[in-house]
Design a protein around this motif. Structure first.
Motif, PDB file in Angstrom:
ATOM      1  N   ARG A  29     -44.906 -24.279 -39.218  1.00 44.89           N
ATOM      2  CA  ARG A  29     -44.929 -23.069 -40.051  1.00 44.89           C
ATOM      3  C   ARG A  29     -43.788 -23.085 -41.051  1.00 44.89           C
ATOM      4  N   ALA A  30     -42.592 -23.461 -40.628  1.00 45.53           N
ATOM      5  CA  ALA A  30     -41.443 -23.524 -41.536  1.00 45.53           C
ATOM      6  C   ALA A  30     -41.679 -24.547 -42.645  1.00 45.53           C
ATOM      7  N   ASP A  31     -42.351 -25.638 -42.317  1.00 41.24           N
ATOM      8  CA  ASP A  31     -42.618 -26.691 -43.294  1.00 41.24           C
ATOM      9  C   ASP A  31     -43.545 -26.219 -44.420  1.00 41.24           C
ATOM     10  N   GLN A  32     -44.266 -25.127 -44.200  1.00 44.80           N
ATOM     11  CA  GLN A  32     -45.144 -24.588 -45.245  1.00 44.80           C
ATOM     12  C   GLN A  32     -44.355 -23.908 -46.361  1.00 44.80           C
ATOM     13  N   THR A  33     -43.140 -23.438 -46.066  1.00 42.92           N
ATOM     14  CA  THR A  33     -42.367 -22.723 -47.079  1.00 42.92           C
ATOM     15  C   THR A  33     -40.999 -23.326 -47.368  1.00 42.92           C
ATOM     16  N   LEU A  34     -40.500 -24.184 -46.507  1.00 47.54           N
ATOM     17  CA  LEU A  34     -39.202 -24.822 -46.720  1.00 47.54           C
ATOM     18  C   LEU A  34     -39.409 -26.293 -47.056  1.00 47.54           C
ATOM     19  N   ARG A  35     -38.674 -26.770 -48.039  1.00 42.56           N
ATOM     20  CA  ARG A  35     -38.749 -28.189 -48.396  1.00 42.56           C
ATOM     21  C   ARG A  35     -37.576 -28.938 -47.771  1.00 42.56           C
ATOM     22  N   HIS A  36     -37.771 -30.209 -47.547  1.00 48.02           N
ATOM     23  CA  HIS A  36     -36.714 -31.125 -47.105  1.00 48.02           C
ATOM     24  C   HIS A  36     -36.175 -30.814 -45.707  1.00 48.02           C
ATOM     25  N   LEU A  37     -37.046 -30.347 -44.790  1.00 50.97           N
ATOM     26  CA  LEU A  37     -36.615 -30.175 -43.402  1.00 50.97           C
ATOM     27  C   LEU A  37     -36.207 -31.531 -42.851  1.00 50.97           C
ATOM     28  N   ARG A  38     -35.061 -31.596 -42.171  1.00 43.22           N
ATOM     29  CA  ARG A  38     -34.540 -32.879 -41.692  1.00 43.22           C
ATOM     30  C   ARG A  38     -34.304 -32.948 -40.185  1.00 43.22           C
ATOM     31  N   TRP A  39     -33.980 -31.836 -39.547  1.00 48.82           N
ATOM     32  CA  TRP A  39     -33.657 -31.887 -38.121  1.00 48.82           C
ATOM     33  C   TRP A  39     -33.838 -30.509 -37.497  1.00 48.82           C
ATOM     34  N   PHE A  40     -33.859 -30.487 -36.168  1.00 45.72           N
ATOM     35  CA  PHE A  40     -33.887 -29.212 -35.432  1.00 45.72           C
ATOM     36  C   PHE A  40     -33.104 -29.355 -34.144  1.00 45.72           C
ATOM     37  N   GLU A  41     -32.682 -28.208 -33.619  1.00 45.69           N
ATOM     38  CA  GLU A  41     -31.961 -28.140 -32.348  1.00 45.69           C
ATOM     39  C   GLU A  41     -32.490 -26.933 -31.579  1.00 45.69           C
ATOM     40  N   VAL A  42     -32.985 -27.156 -30.387  1.00 39.89           N
ATOM     41  CA  VAL A  42     -33.450 -26.051 -29.550  1.00 39.89           C
ATOM     42  C   VAL A  42     -32.217 -25.385 -28.941  1.00 39.89           C
ATOM     43  N   THR A  43     -32.080 -24.072 -29.177  1.00 39.87           N
ATOM     44  CA  THR A  43     -30.915 -23.344 -28.673  1.00 39.87           C
ATOM     45  C   THR A  43     -31.250 -22.445 -27.485  1.00 39.87           C
ATOM     46  N   GLN A  44     -32.520 -22.043 -27.357  1.00 46.64           N
ATOM     47  CA  GLN A  44     -32.941 -21.208 -26.230  1.00 46.64           C
ATOM     48  C   GLN A  44     -34.371 -21.555 -25.847  1.00 46.64           C
ATOM     49  N   THR A  45     -34.632 -21.475 -24.575  1.00 43.40           N
ATOM     50  CA  THR A  45     -35.996 -21.642 -24.067  1.00 43.40           C
ATOM     51  C   THR A  45     -36.256 -20.512 -23.085  1.00 43.40           C
ATOM     52  N   ARG A  46     -37.392 -19.866 -23.242  1.00 46.96           N
ATOM     53  CA  ARG A  46     -37.744 -18.795 -22.310  1.00 46.96           C
ATOM     54  C   ARG A  46     -39.258 -18.675 -22.248  1.00 46.96           C
ATOM     55  N   GLY A  47     -39.728 -17.838 -21.363  1.00 49.03           N
ATOM     56  CA  GLY A  47     -41.162 -17.648 -21.232  1.00 49.03           C
ATOM     57  C   GLY A  47     -41.496 -16.246 -20.789  1.00 49.03           C
ATOM     58  N   HIS A  48     -42.769 -15.970 -20.810  1.00 49.04           N
ATOM     59  CA  HIS A  48     -43.293 -14.659 -20.414  1.00 49.04           C
ATOM     60  C   HIS A  48     -44.213 -14.869 -19.213  1.00 49.04           C
ATOM     61  N   LEU A  49     -44.028 -14.064 -18.203  1.00 48.26           N
ATOM     62  CA  LEU A  49     -44.831 -14.174 -16.986  1.00 48.26           C
ATOM     63  C   LEU A  49     -45.817 -13.026 -16.880  1.00 48.26           C
ATOM     64  N   GLU A  50     -46.988 -13.340 -16.373  1.00 44.32           N
ATOM     65  CA  GLU A  50     -47.972 -12.316 -16.018  1.00 44.32           C
ATOM     66  C   GLU A  50     -48.597 -12.705 -14.692  1.00 44.32           C
ATOM     67  N   ASN A  51     -48.580 -11.779 -13.757  1.00 44.03           N
ATOM     68  CA  ASN A  51     -49.144 -12.007 -12.424  1.00 44.03           C
ATOM     69  C   ASN A  51     -48.582 -13.261 -11.760  1.00 44.03           C
ATOM     70  N   GLY A  52     -47.278 -13.474 -11.930  1.00 43.42           N
ATOM     71  CA  GLY A  52     -46.620 -14.599 -11.285  1.00 43.42           C
ATOM     72  C   GLY A  52     -46.881 -15.958 -11.917  1.00 43.42           C
ATOM     73  N   GLU A  53     -47.510 -15.996 -13.091  1.00 44.98           N
ATOM     74  CA  GLU A  53     -47.782 -17.265 -13.771  1.00 44.98           C
ATOM     75  C   GLU A  53     -47.235 -17.228 -15.187  1.00 44.98           C
ATOM     76  N   VAL A  54     -46.900 -18.406 -15.697  1.00 43.00           N
ATOM     77  CA  VAL A  54     -46.414 -18.496 -17.072  1.00 43.00           C
ATOM     78  C   VAL A  54     -47.552 -18.151 -18.020  1.00 43.00           C
ATOM     79  N   HIS A  55     -47.320 -17.151 -18.853  1.00 44.92           N
ATOM     80  CA  HIS A  55     -48.334 -16.719 -19.813  1.00 44.92           C
ATOM     81  C   HIS A  55     -48.101 -17.371 -21.172  1.00 44.92           C
ATOM     82  N   HIS A  56     -46.833 -17.463 -21.602  1.00 43.91           N
ATOM     83  CA  HIS A  56     -46.518 -18.222 -22.809  1.00 43.91           C
ATOM     84  C   HIS A  56     -45.059 -18.646 -22.801  1.00 43.91           C
TER      85      HIS A  56
END
Length: 78
Positions: A29-56
């Motif tokens: 999605r970022a590549d659709q509006t930003l030019r010259h993307l070169r790198w990324f760094e994941v700073t946080q990871t989390r999820g959403h649970l529903e009924n005891g299972e990972v929903h997203h």
């Protein structure tokens, strides 16, 4: 050799499939509006649970892209 100057933006991607898919979603999605993307760094990871299972999965990441135009000369290069 040219110096590299980067601008950093923070992105949040989500996916019902996987962490990797959440990263790809944010970068694609970022590549659709930003030019010259070169790198990324994941700073946080989390999820959403529903009924005891990972929903997203959700990731927060920093993405760097090079700025357009010439880099000002440093004092040493003059």
């Amino acid at each position: 050799m040219s110096d590299h100057i980067y601008k950093i933006v923070e992105l949040v991607g989500s996916s019902t499939n996987s962490i990797e898919d959440a990263i790809q979603t944010a970068i694609k999605r970022a590549d659709q509006t930003l030019r010259h993307l070169r790198w990324f760094e994941v700073t946080q990871t989390r999820g959403h649970l529903e009924n005891g299972e990972v929903h997203h999965y959700q990731v927060v990441l920093k993405a760097g892209f090079t700025l357009e135009g010439e880099t000002p000369m440093t004092a040493e290069a003059r």
